[in-house]
Design an enzyme around this catalytic site. Structure first.
Site, short mmCIF file in Angstrom:
data_model
loop_
_atom_site.label_atom_id
_atom_site.label_comp_id
_atom_site.label_asym_id
_atom_site.label_seq_id
_atom_site.Cartn_x
_atom_site.Cartn_y
_atom_site.Cartn_z
CG ASP A 168 68.54 28.18 83.59
OD1 ASP A 168 68.64 28.38 84.83
OD2 ASP A 168 68.23 29.09 82.78
CE LYS A 193 71.17 27.45 87.31
NZ LYS A 193 69.83 27.07 86.86
CE LYS A 213 69.49 30.69 88.02
NZ LYS A 213 68.34 30.25 87.21
#
Lengths: 493, 265, 312
Positions: C149, C212, C248
């Site tokens: 991430d 995300k 996300k």
């Protein structure tokens, strides 16, 4: 260097997700077997002796009976209104009048769930709309006009505003309680008394409103409700005792009423039909424009006078917009109005369903291309699948006539001038929509569109402070705002 | 034997709470010990008001109207208590009705005070009224309830937040009103009510650089000193009467914003 | 006035044929659409379905300075078996930790289906030289992270240096060497939905597998409208190029009710194909227990107490 790959068809297995039914409880509405007329503060039997059933358009069951007011009943109602006007309402201190209206607003808020369920049951609109739009706006309307009752001299300085007397009001079936509040709130705020005829197919919320008047301790005769069909409306229009006639409905009936009023000393406001253009430019925020288009024509099943029933798309954005729009139609949920997840409810009546079918058939005959998403419709009830026509010529009936159903006609344009021309090319002039991120263009379009309400980057927004009404054959007079007071007043010259 | 009553403690109303004065002082008025606010209480009240301003000014006019109407509901429910704190039922009724009257203005002001301006050029031009901010109010002594209400409501109706100093001789009505305010869905800090010596508190409020307007209606005698103090941040200075009722009372606490935008393809 | 940024060869202009145009987002209408979707009433079987899916979609997260091997080990146990009593409750998708805890997580999760996701690239601020961020990425991949991430350089983005933002993502993707890359936009710092759309498109063009919303260290973190905005970008990319990207939302999602709202929004915007942990994750920590309590309530008919569920 990053490549944007095509992975095409390799999507994982899909997730089947059926929303379980989420019905709003019906029993909050205590239905009577019959509702009499509301005259002089009392529920009374009709002198005509006639009753008729009110059918729930989503189930076809007869919910209850209402009275068919005859000529004598209407006359009694007007008399009661006249008595109340003379003996108290017009002499009452304006601040006291104001407090009655505030009471009514608060009680509508208190009984909002009951009213929302009643509205959806009786008329077929989704509970989400009646709960979140109709009823809150109705309460807000009373709240707003309550505040004007004792401030008229500021709305019209130096003009000594006075009430007209008895206001006769005829309302449609698409927003029953909301239309009732649009009519009664300003009329009462200005010191008039009223005789209102709810639409034939949607009397229930009005009958509950009668009970609300009782709870608010409104003096008898200030509000009178006479149920019935078009003939009752006719008696009301013809009655010599009315000082004002306010009508919301079709242009056709509006013209009949105006002919009847010609030469008489009766003030009138007309809020009639429309065939609004919803204009999308290529620099619009596309996904939001799609929501606006959908809201413009499928909200309330398209039973909206200001519905954006003609989509004018700038040719340069036609393909992507139509693709998004068609995709969006497939996610609309049509079904039980009392289910909280329903987006599009039932068509209000069999008669209206026939009209829609007829016009849609004409569209196909005349050569337009029809698109309808797959939709599982309930067995009983009156339903119509959200529909979209492309390949539409301006001359087709579906582009000219008000369908009053969930049917959108799509046309194209190239330049702003052309958009304005096409938008204005109709005898109607109620509303229009403009979608572009460019502020100056919005204002340019606004200047040129011959419509009483223009929505920019939104659609179907209503507020008690915001005047609403049409140009041309969409009617005259405004409802809402400071402008909504004038139709219920007379002024010293 | 008659039952012993539980006596009320008369405190300040700041930031939605009822604190005693940070100075710990009280004074006797109308048969009770009443909190005597200090300059620090006034300072705290202004801070609470400033924090509450964006929320109150940013609420819809409809919402503000409903909150003010709710205040009228709560005043009606407390009519007996309010009656005991002022000249009687007639004054209470007038105060409640005036609250209802101002509640009905919140969503109409811009229609009466603002509008679009037909400028000579391809521009859309409009003027909207906006609240000025934190308003300090020195309440008139008479009538004890109606005077206070008549000065506080116009500021609130316009979307301002308020720090009001009750009259020194008649503080009880202010405390009763504060209790009605506290049960009326007003966000904390929108209304702040201080009891004590207006003579002591007024100069601090008049000189406070974060107060946008000051209402001197309740000041007896010369206001020259206070007006001079107010000039440092160009406060709007308002002087009216205890029984005025008009939308122009609201306008005294409003700014006007004019906006231009071209009209073009 | 800064120079117009030099674009890397091969980055097609947003108005070109291979990427959807950046376009505009109307904030009022977007937020209204999200609010309407949030009103969906999901009951009974459809609710249980959603809650179980939510568990399977969770990236159970701990990103604290005070994280220790002990804390992470406990979290991993919870990730594999969320409900101590009800073994029909599935395990979560992944555990998300700081680089220094990757080895612990890897060991603890060995043999299970739960993935190890590691943050990298000077998380959460991203304010570090590119070389260091790329090296950090390589390091966590070497330690065994299945997913990375990363954060975009918001300083570069907000000062208009889009090429720099793009380049960095490309290089981090290379360093991932096959590990799955999520690109955190930190939507709470971007200011407008137009910027969220632009950042999403840049990230996708540069090779993101997932976009995300947030690091969870800034407020606001994930919101329904911002996530909807990103879903609309993903939809446009798929419609125009066939490319598939996941989403996300992370941070601020604590209640089952919210999780269900996200799933409804996903379902009605992207459709059933996206309703899988391969294409949608929740970045959350306390959400899990709320979902477990709701699941048990649906199964037993009783409202639950936190006493009956493990903290980790």
């Amino acid at each position: 260097m990053a490549q944007v790959e095509k992975r095409g068809a390799n999507l994982p297995a899909t997730f089947e997700w059926e929303y379980a039914p989420a019905p709003e409880a019906r029993d909050i509405v205590q239905l009577q077997e019959r509702y009499g007329l509301f005259i002089g503060g009392q529920e009374v039997e009709p002198r005509s002796g006639e009753w008729f059933g009110s059918v729930s358009p989503s189930t076809e069951e007869t919910l209850f009976e209402v009275a068919q007011a005859g000529e004598e009943d209407v006359a009694l109602a007007v008399e009661a209104a006249r008595d109340a006007f003379r003996n108290g309402w017009s002499e009452l201190a304006a601040s006291e009048r104001s407090k009655y209206l505030f009471r009514i607003a608060r009680i509508i808020q208190e009984r909002s769930r009951e009213l929302a369920v009643a509205e959806s049951l009786d008329g077929g609109k989704p509970i989400r709309e009646s709960r979140d739009v109709d009823i809150p706006l109705a309460a807000a309307h009373f709240f707003y006009y309550a505040g004007w009752a004792d401030k008229l001299e500021y709305a019209f300085p130096g003009r000594n505003p006075q009430p007209l007397g008895v206001a006769a009001q005829i309302i449609p079936w698409n927003f029953p309680l909301l239309m009732l509040s649009w009519k009664i709130a300003p009329a009462l705020a200005c010191g008039n008394t009223v005789v209102l005829k709810p639409a034939e197919t949607t009397p229930l919320s009005a009958m509950i409103f009668a009970d609300i008047c009782r709870q608010a301790e409104l003096p008898p005769g200030v509000v009178n409700l006479v149920t019935g069909d078009g003939t009752t409306g006719g008696y009301l229009v013809q009655n010599e005792g009315i000082d004002k006639l306010a009508f919301t409905g079709s242009t056709e009936v509006g013209k009949l009423i105006m002919r009847e009023l010609a030469g008489r000393d009766v003030r009138a406001t007309m809020e009639l039909g429309g065939k609004a253009a919803n204009i999308v430019f290529d620099d619009a925020a596309l996904d939001q424009a799609v929501e606006g288009i959908v809201n413009g024509i499928y909200f309330n099943q398209g039973h909206v006078c200001c519905a954006g029933s003609r989509l004018l798309v700038q040719e340069s954005i036609y393909e992507p917009l139509l693709e998004k729009l068609k995709r969006r139609l497939t996610t609309l949920r049509v079904g039980d109005p009392l289910d909280k997840n329903t987006d599009v409810g039932a068509i209000n009546s069999k008669a209206q369903l026939e009209k829609i079918r007829e016009l849609v058939a004409s569209g196909e005959e005349e050569g337009a291309e029809i698109f309808q998403p797959e939709c599982r419709l309930p067995e009983r009830g009156y339903w119509f699948v959200p529909t979209l026509f492309t390949n539409v010529a301006q001359s087709y009936r579906i582009a000219q006539e008000e369908i009053f159903g969930p049917v959108l006609s799509v046309l194209t344009f190239r330049t702003p001038e052309e958009a304005v021309e096409k938008a204005n090319n109709t005898p109607y002039g109620l509303s229009a929509g403009v979608w572009t991120e460019k502020g100056s263009r919005i204002l340019w379009m606004v200047e040129r569109l011959r419509a009483g309400v223009v929505w920019a980057n939104t659609y179907n927004r209503f507020d008690p402070t915001s005047p609403f009404g049409g140009y041309k054959e969409s009617g005259f007079g405004r409802e809402g705002g400071r402008h909504g007071l004038a139709p219920y007043l007379r002024f010293d010259e | 034997m008659s039952r012993l009553s539980v006596k009320k403690t008369y405190k300040l109303y700041i930031g939605g709470a009822f604190p005693r004065s940070e100075s710990g002082r009280t004074y006797e008025a109308e048969g009770h010990n009443v909190a005597r606010a200090s300059r620090k209480d006034a300072r705290d009240a202004v801070r609470a008001a400033r924090a509450a301003f964006p929320g109150w000014a940013g609420a819809t006019a409809y919402n503000r109207g409903q909150v003010l109407y709710r205040l009228a509901e709560m005043m009606e429910a407390r009519a007996a208590d309010l009656e005991a704190a002022c000249t009687g039922r007639a004054e209470v009724d007038a105060a409640i009705d005036r609250t209802v009257w101002y509640a009905g203005w919140t969503d109409k002001l811009s229609q009466v005070l603002g509008g679009s301006n037909p400028v000579a050029g391809p521009y859309f031009d409009f003027t909207v009224p906006e609240p000025t901010g934190v308003v300090a109010i020195l309440a008139p002594a008479e009538p004890p309830l109606l005077g206070l209400v008549s000065r506080v409501l116009p500021a609130l109706a316009g979307g301002n937040v308020v720090v009001a100093v009750a009259s020194e001789a008649h503080p009880v009505a202010a405390v009763e009103l504060a209790e009605a305010v506290a049960t009326s869905d007003f966000p904390a800090g929108v209304v702040n009510l201080l009891t004590g010596s207006a003579d002591e508190l007024a100069p601090w409020l008049a000189a406070h650089m974060d107060v946008n307007a000051i209402d001197l209606t309740g000041v007896e005698g010369s206001t020259a000193e206070l007006e001079r103090a107010a000039t440092e941040n160009v406060k709007r200075v308002v002087r009216s009467s205890a029984d005025a009722q008009s939308p122009y009372e609201i306008e005294a606490f409003l700014e006007h914003k004019t906006v231009w935008h071209p009209i073009g393809v | 006035m800064a120079q117009a940024p030099a674009l890397v060869g091969g980055f097609e202009l947003p108005s070109g044929p291979r990427l959807p145009r950046i376009g505009f987002v109307d904030a009022v209408a977007l937020e209204e659409r999200a609010a309407t979707l949030a009103k969906r009433s999901i009951k009974r079987e459809s609710k249980v379905q959603a809650l179980e899916l939510a568990v399977r979609m969770m990236d159970l997260t701990t990103l604290e300075g005070q994280d220790t091997p002990g804390k992470v080990a406990a979290l991993c146990s919870k990730a594999m078996r969320p409900d101590p009593v009800d073994l029909t409750v599935p395990s979560v998708a992944a555990v998300c930790v700081y680089p220094s805890l990757v080895a612990t997580a890897k060991e603890r999760l060995a043999g299970s289906d739960v993935k190890v996701a590691s943050v990298a690239t000077a998380f959460p601020s991203g304010q570090s030289p590119t070389e260091i961020k790329v090296a950090e990425t390589r390091a966590v991949v070497e330690l065994g992270a299945d997913e990375v991430d990363m954060v975009i350089d918001r300083g570069a983005f907000l000062s208009g240096r889009y090429a720099k933002v793009f380049d960095e993502i490309v290089r981090v993707k290379e360093a991932c060497a096959g590990a799955h890359l999520k690109v955190i936009l930190e939507t709470g710092e971007l200011g407008t939905y137009d910027n969220v759309r632009r950042a999403s498109l840049i990230a996708i063009a540069a090779g993101a597998d997932f976009i995300k919303t947030s690091t969870g260290k800034v407020t606001p973190a994930a919101t329904l409208p911002v996530t909807l905005c990103m879903m609309e970008v993903v939809r446009d990319v798929h419609a125009e190029t066939g490319h598939i990207v996941g989403i996300k939302p992370a941070g601020g999602i604590r209640a089952s009710k919210q999780a269900i709202q996200y799933l409804v929004t996903l379902y009605e915007t992207l459709g059933p194909e996206w309703m899988t942990p391969d294409l949608f994750r929740f970045g959350a920590s306390s959400l899990l227990n709320d979902v477990l309590m709701q699941l048990r309530k649906e199964k037993t008919g009783r409202y639950q107490s936190g006493d009956y569920f493990t903290i980790d």
